[in-house]
Design an enzyme around this catalytic site. Sequence first.
Site, PDB file in Angstrom:
ATOM      1  CB  CYS A 380       0.629   2.415   0.968  1.00 33.52           C
ATOM      2  SG  CYS A 380      -0.597   2.268   2.301  1.00 33.52           S
ATOM      3  CG  HIS A 517      -2.436   4.278  -2.235  1.00 35.76           C
ATOM      4  ND1 HIS A 517      -1.953   3.041  -2.629  1.00 35.76           N
ATOM      5  CD2 HIS A 517      -2.727   4.163  -0.912  1.00 35.76           C
ATOM      6  CE1 HIS A 517      -1.964   2.212  -1.602  1.00 35.76           C
ATOM      7  NE2 HIS A 517      -2.421   2.871  -0.542  1.00 35.76           N
ATOM      8  CD  GLU A 519      -1.309   3.598  -6.159  1.00 36.00           C
ATOM      9  OE1 GLU A 519      -1.644   2.668  -5.407  1.00 36.00           O
ATOM     10  OE2 GLU A 519      -0.471   4.471  -5.839  1.00 36.00           O
TER      11      GLU A 519
END
Length: 544
Positions: A380, A517, A519
Site C-alpha cells: 500500500c 493488502h 496480508e
Amino acid sequence: MTKFIFVTGGVVSSLGKGIAAASIAAILESRGLNVTMLKLDPYINVDPGTMSPFQHGEVFVTDDGAETDLDLGHYERFIDSTMTRRNSFSTGQVYENVIAKERRGDYLGGTVQVIPHITDEIKRRIHEGAAGYDVAIVEIGGTVGDIESLPFLEAIRQMRSQLGRNNTLFAHLSYVPYIAAAGEIKTKPTQHTVKEMLSIGLQPDILICRMDRTMPADERRKIALFCNVEERAIVGSYDVDSIYECPEMLHDQGIDNIITEQLQLNVQQADLTAWKKIVHAIQNPKHTVKIAMVGKYVDLTESYKSLIEALKHAGVHTETDVQITFVDSESIEKNNGDVSMLKDMDAILVPGGFGSRGVEGKIAAVRYARENNVPYLGICLGMQIALIEYARDVAGLKGANSTEFDLKCAAPVVALIDEWQTADGSVETRDESADLGGTMRLGAQEVELKAGSLAAKIYGSEHIRERHRHRYEVNNNYVPTLEQAGLVIGGVSAGRERLVETIELPNHPWFFACQFHPEFTSNPRKGHPLFTAFVKAALNNKKA
C-alpha cells in the site's frame, strides 16, 4: 436452525476473547459444522476506519469492503468462512439505522427506546449475519459491566429467552490472576464478573479462565461452586507461545463436547491434525531470517496484526523462524536518514499507513534496499514510497512526492484519484473535502498481472483478486517516464482506469511492491504466495 454461542469477557479487557472465540470455531469446524462468527463493538463510531491505530489497532478489511475490528482477521485465519460486513457491527451502526427508520416514520410515531428498538435491531443483525450456518459464534466487545455493552447483553439475554438453552450458549472469559507475593491464585475477580452477569440476567454455561499457569483442582471446584457452573465447564486458557496452539488446548479440556451436548449437535469427532502440523512447524523451524518492518505505528504492533501473522504463516510454509524487527521511520528521519540498523537485516518491509509523519524515513529505507540489493516488499503506502524514491533518485523527477504529503509538489507521482470503478461496476467519486470515513477504495478488486513479470511468477496466474484500503493512487501521467527509467509495472487494475497495482525492479534480486493488502487473505493453513516468496527471498539473501 442456527445455534448461537455468545462469548463475553469480564474483569479486564484484552484477555483474548477473539482468539478464544476463533479457537472454538476452529474446533467445531473440524467436527464438520458450518461455522460463522460475528463481532459486536460497543463504541459509537460507525466503524474503526477513521480511528487511530494507537486507539484501536489494525483495521481489518473484509472481502466486500467493510472496515472492521482486527478480530475479524483472527476469525478468517482460524476458520474457512469469509467474513463480510454482516459479520461486524457497532453501536454507531445500530443507532444510525434506528434513527434513519425513525426519520422515515417506520415506527409510526412511537417513542423510540433502547428496549425494544435498539435491542431488536441488534437481534436482527445477529440473525442476518448467522443465516445459513449451523453455528454462529458471537463475540461481544468490551467488558461486562461497561455501560456501553448493556444493549448488546440485553439483546442476547432476550435471544436466550426466545430460542432456549439448547439453541444458545454463553461462554464467559474471565481473568484469574496469580498474586506472586502471596503465592496464591485469586478467584474473587471471576466470582464478581459472574455476579455482574447474573444481575443482568445472564448465567454463563462455560467459564474460560485466562491464566498464566494450570488451574489447580481446588480452585476449579471453588469457581464452579460460587459461579453456579459445572466443574467440567471451567476451562483454562493458558499462556502459549503461539495463538495457533489454542484450539488444541481448549479441545483437550473437552470444551467442544460441552458445546455439542448443550446445543444437541450430533457431529463427528474433532480432527485437529492440520492445527497440530502448524504448531509443529512453528516450534521446529529449520531456518531463521531477520526482517525489518519500517513504519510509524511500531510502538503498537497490533496496528500490523495481519501483516505479522502473514509473515508467520510464510514461516510455517518455509520451515523458517521469521524474526521481525520494528523500525520507527521517524527515528530514521531524526537521525538524518541513518539506516545503519538495517544492515543486519535479511529483508525490508514497509507496510501501509497514512499521513506525512515518518515518510522520509521510509524513503531512506527503500533507497537502502534498492541500492544494496536487499529483498524489499512494499504494501500500500510501501508501494507509493518505493515509487517516489525511484522517481526522485533514478528517473530524475526532482520534487517527486504524493499530494497526500505535499499538495503543491513539483512532480505528483502519487495523487488523489477522483473517480474509479468499484468491483460491482458502479462509479464512485471523491475529492480533497470528502469525508474520511468510508471514502477509500475498499475491498477485493480484480488485478491483471503482466505475463512473465515477477508478480505473475509469484501468484502463478495473470489474474488475481486482492483487498484494498487506500485513498491515493499512482499518477498514470508519470508511468511512461518511470517505465523508461527501468521500473516495471507488473500489475494494473482490471477496471477502465488501469490503476497501478504492483511494481518491481528487474535488475534487483527481489524488489516487489503492491497497492493492495495481501496480508488480509493469508492464513496458517495455506499461507499466501507473496509472503512465502518474500521469506524465500530473505533466505536466499542470507545465504548470499
